[in-house]
Design a protein around this motif. Sequence first.
Motif, short mmCIF file in Angstrom:
data_model
loop_
_atom_site.label_atom_id
_atom_site.label_comp_id
_atom_site.label_asym_id
_atom_site.label_seq_id
_atom_site.Cartn_x
_atom_site.Cartn_y
_atom_site.Cartn_z
N SER A 34 0.83 -1.21 0.00
CA SER A 34 0.00 0.00 0.00
C SER A 34 0.86 1.25 0.00
O SER A 34 2.07 1.19 0.23
CB SER A 34 -0.93 -0.01 1.22
N SER A 35 0.22 2.40 -0.25
CA SER A 35 0.95 3.67 -0.26
C SER A 35 1.22 4.12 1.17
O SER A 35 0.68 3.56 2.13
CB SER A 35 0.12 4.74 -0.98
N GLU A 36 2.01 5.18 1.31
CA GLU A 36 2.28 5.75 2.64
C GLU A 36 0.98 6.21 3.30
O GLU A 36 0.88 6.28 4.52
CB GLU A 36 3.24 6.95 2.52
N GLU A 37 -0.03 6.53 2.47
CA GLU A 37 -1.33 6.97 3.01
C GLU A 37 -2.23 5.78 3.33
O GLU A 37 -3.40 5.96 3.66
CB GLU A 37 -2.05 7.88 2.00
N GLY A 38 -1.71 4.57 3.18
CA GLY A 38 -2.51 3.40 3.52
C GLY A 38 -3.56 3.05 2.48
O GLY A 38 -4.57 2.41 2.79
N PRO A 40 -4.52 0.79 -0.68
CA PRO A 40 -4.08 -0.38 -1.43
C PRO A 40 -3.86 -0.03 -2.91
O PRO A 40 -4.59 0.81 -3.45
CB PRO A 40 -5.23 -1.38 -1.29
N PRO A 41 -2.89 -0.66 -3.57
CA PRO A 41 -2.63 -0.34 -4.98
C PRO A 41 -3.76 -0.88 -5.87
O PRO A 41 -4.47 -1.80 -5.47
CB PRO A 41 -1.33 -1.08 -5.27
N PRO A 42 -3.90 -0.34 -7.09
CA PRO A 42 -4.97 -0.84 -7.98
C PRO A 42 -4.85 -2.34 -8.23
O PRO A 42 -5.85 -3.04 -8.33
CB PRO A 42 -4.74 -0.06 -9.28
N PHE A 43 -3.61 -2.85 -8.29
CA PHE A 43 -3.45 -4.28 -8.60
C PHE A 43 -3.78 -5.19 -7.41
O PHE A 43 -3.76 -6.41 -7.54
CB PHE A 43 -2.06 -4.58 -9.18
N GLU A 84 -12.27 3.77 -1.38
CA GLU A 84 -12.42 3.64 -2.85
C GLU A 84 -11.56 2.52 -3.40
O GLU A 84 -11.99 1.75 -4.26
CB GLU A 84 -12.03 4.95 -3.53
N SER A 85 -10.34 2.43 -2.91
CA SER A 85 -9.46 1.38 -3.41
C SER A 85 -9.94 -0.01 -2.97
O SER A 85 -9.92 -0.97 -3.74
CB SER A 85 -8.03 1.64 -2.94
N TRP A 86 -10.42 -0.09 -1.73
CA TRP A 86 -10.97 -1.37 -1.26
C TRP A 86 -12.22 -1.76 -2.04
O TRP A 86 -12.51 -2.94 -2.23
CB TRP A 86 -11.28 -1.31 0.24
N GLN A 87 -12.98 -0.75 -2.51
CA GLN A 87 -14.18 -1.08 -3.30
C GLN A 87 -13.82 -1.85 -4.56
O GLN A 87 -14.53 -2.75 -4.99
CB GLN A 87 -14.93 0.21 -3.66
N ARG A 88 -12.69 -1.50 -5.16
CA ARG A 88 -12.23 -2.22 -6.36
C ARG A 88 -11.94 -3.69 -6.01
O ARG A 88 -12.24 -4.61 -6.76
CB ARG A 88 -10.97 -1.58 -6.93
N VAL A 89 -11.36 -3.86 -4.81
CA VAL A 89 -11.02 -5.22 -4.36
C VAL A 89 -12.29 -6.05 -4.15
O VAL A 89 -12.41 -7.17 -4.66
CB VAL A 89 -10.19 -5.15 -3.05
N THR A 90 -13.24 -5.48 -3.41
CA THR A 90 -14.44 -6.28 -3.09
C THR A 90 -15.24 -6.57 -4.36
O THR A 90 -15.78 -7.66 -4.52
CB THR A 90 -15.32 -5.57 -2.03
N ARG A 91 -15.24 -5.60 -5.30
CA ARG A 91 -15.94 -5.83 -6.58
C ARG A 91 -15.31 -6.98 -7.34
O ARG A 91 -15.98 -7.86 -7.87
CB ARG A 91 -15.88 -4.56 -7.42
N ALA A 92 -13.98 -6.99 -7.39
CA ALA A 92 -13.27 -8.04 -8.13
C ALA A 92 -13.56 -9.42 -7.53
O ALA A 92 -13.77 -10.40 -8.26
CB ALA A 92 -11.77 -7.76 -8.11
N VAL A 93 -13.62 -9.49 -6.22
CA VAL A 93 -13.88 -10.78 -5.56
C VAL A 93 -15.34 -11.20 -5.81
O VAL A 93 -15.62 -12.35 -6.16
CB VAL A 93 -13.58 -10.68 -4.04
N HIS A 94 -16.25 -10.25 -5.69
CA HIS A 94 -17.67 -10.59 -5.87
C HIS A 94 -17.97 -10.99 -7.31
O HIS A 94 -18.82 -11.85 -7.55
CB HIS A 94 -18.56 -9.42 -5.43
N ARG A 95 -17.27 -10.36 -8.26
CA ARG A 95 -17.53 -10.72 -9.68
C ARG A 95 -17.17 -12.17 -9.95
O ARG A 95 -17.67 -12.78 -10.89
CB ARG A 95 -16.74 -9.79 -10.60
N ARG A 96 -16.26 -12.72 -9.13
CA ARG A 96 -15.94 -14.15 -9.30
C ARG A 96 -16.69 -14.99 -8.25
O ARG A 96 -16.28 -16.12 -7.95
CB ARG A 96 -14.43 -14.38 -9.21
N ASN A 97 -17.75 -14.43 -7.69
CA ASN A 97 -18.60 -15.12 -6.70
C ASN A 97 -17.88 -15.49 -5.42
O ASN A 97 -18.24 -16.48 -4.76
CB ASN A 97 -19.24 -16.37 -7.33
N GLY A 98 -16.86 -14.72 -5.09
CA GLY A 98 -16.17 -14.97 -3.82
C GLY A 98 -16.75 -14.12 -2.70
O GLY A 98 -17.66 -13.32 -2.91
#
Length: 370
Positions: A34-38, A40-43, A84-98
């Motif tokens: 993660s960045s210094e601001e905490g 998470p990176p896009p990847f 906002e960055s965590w939203q990308r993570v949760t979306r990616a997991v949910h799109r694969r039904n995780g």
Amino acid sequence: MTDHTKSPVLQPFALGDMQLANRVVMAPLTRSRSSEEGVPPPFAADYYGQRAEAGLIISEATNISPQARGYALTPGIWTDAQVESWQRVTRAVHRRNGRIFLQLWHTGRLSHPDLHGGALPVAPSAIKPAGQAFTSSGLKDFVTPRALETDEIPAIVEDYRHAAKKAKEAGFDGVEVHSANNYLLEQFIRDSTNRRTDCYGGSIENRLRFPLEVVRAVVEVWGPQRVGIRISPSTTMPGESPMDSNPMATYGTYVDALSQTGLLYIHCIEGTTQLSRDPAGVDFPALRRRFRGAYMANNQYTLALAEEMLAAGKADLFSFGRPFIANPDLVFRLRTGAPLAEAPKEYWYGDGKTGYSDWPGMEGQIRVEV
Ligand SMILES: Cc1cc2nc3c(=O)[nH]c(=O)nc-3n(C[C@H](O)[C@H](O)[C@H](O)COP(=O)(O)O)c2cc1C
């Protein structure tokens, strides 16, 4: 390769009101990207999305506030940019039904003034841990922390509540309270690190007061059936933190209270995290019997050991940590008996995508929609 398609560990499991695809859980893994601001990176969305075949993912430990930080480059969950960055993570997991829970973290004394603008880390008591903290300018010796004043504690409970609300905004399915590995909550629980004389120290009831206040605050946000907790009564690292002098009395009382609160699961590190399965006098099956919800077992699990424990009625879910680093499709590999890749330790912490979101599955790179 042996076919394990019928393994009971790989069949669906109902965890509260959630139907999990299998009993394999991805254990929380700090990866320091993660960045210094905490943020998470896009990847990170690729990394977590690739591992969504697990019945449940527990995120890496995530700081609830600036004061909670103990390691450089770890994520947080108190600002909108982090959400906002965590939203990308949760979306990616949910799109694969995780399914994915966020692990809520405060490191307490396992920190360093460099992470707090020169101020001392906080703890139940001013006892210096042994070892070193990971700061932006490398490893530095731990210092003697500052003992929290009694009237500072309610504000930390509120930080947990705020973080729990932010986790909801970020789209997680629930949260796991990190009460393991000798971080702040466990520093309060154990008589080795808590020498307080106020209502947060001394008796077992007093030492459990703060962790239980935290649990109740988080439950008020999520409801008990979306909150789990992680404990590690036999673990003495980091910080060379001695075990409690009577772990079964202390953790038994804790588990009773957690059970009464109606929590979804207890996540038990059986033995010393990563190092040994020696329970060091802690009767994990007895703790399981005292808890009404699900029991998630961790530490050096293999499919065979998980099958054995499930058949013996000693656990419901099994979390795998290190095997998930280099095997994004761990569940597929367990099912097909495919060999497991091993991640060299230099990839564990901080190096961008390398050794993080670039591990292929058995059938090539796993595509994730973000
Ligand atoms: C690189 C790494 C990072 C870890 N980060 C966390 C963490 O953020 N939170 C936590 O509770 N445990 C953390 N752990 C402990 C793991 O969740 C797990 O308990 C441990 O690795 C033992 O399980 P395993 O034998 O399946 O790897 C970490 C372990 C490793 C190796």
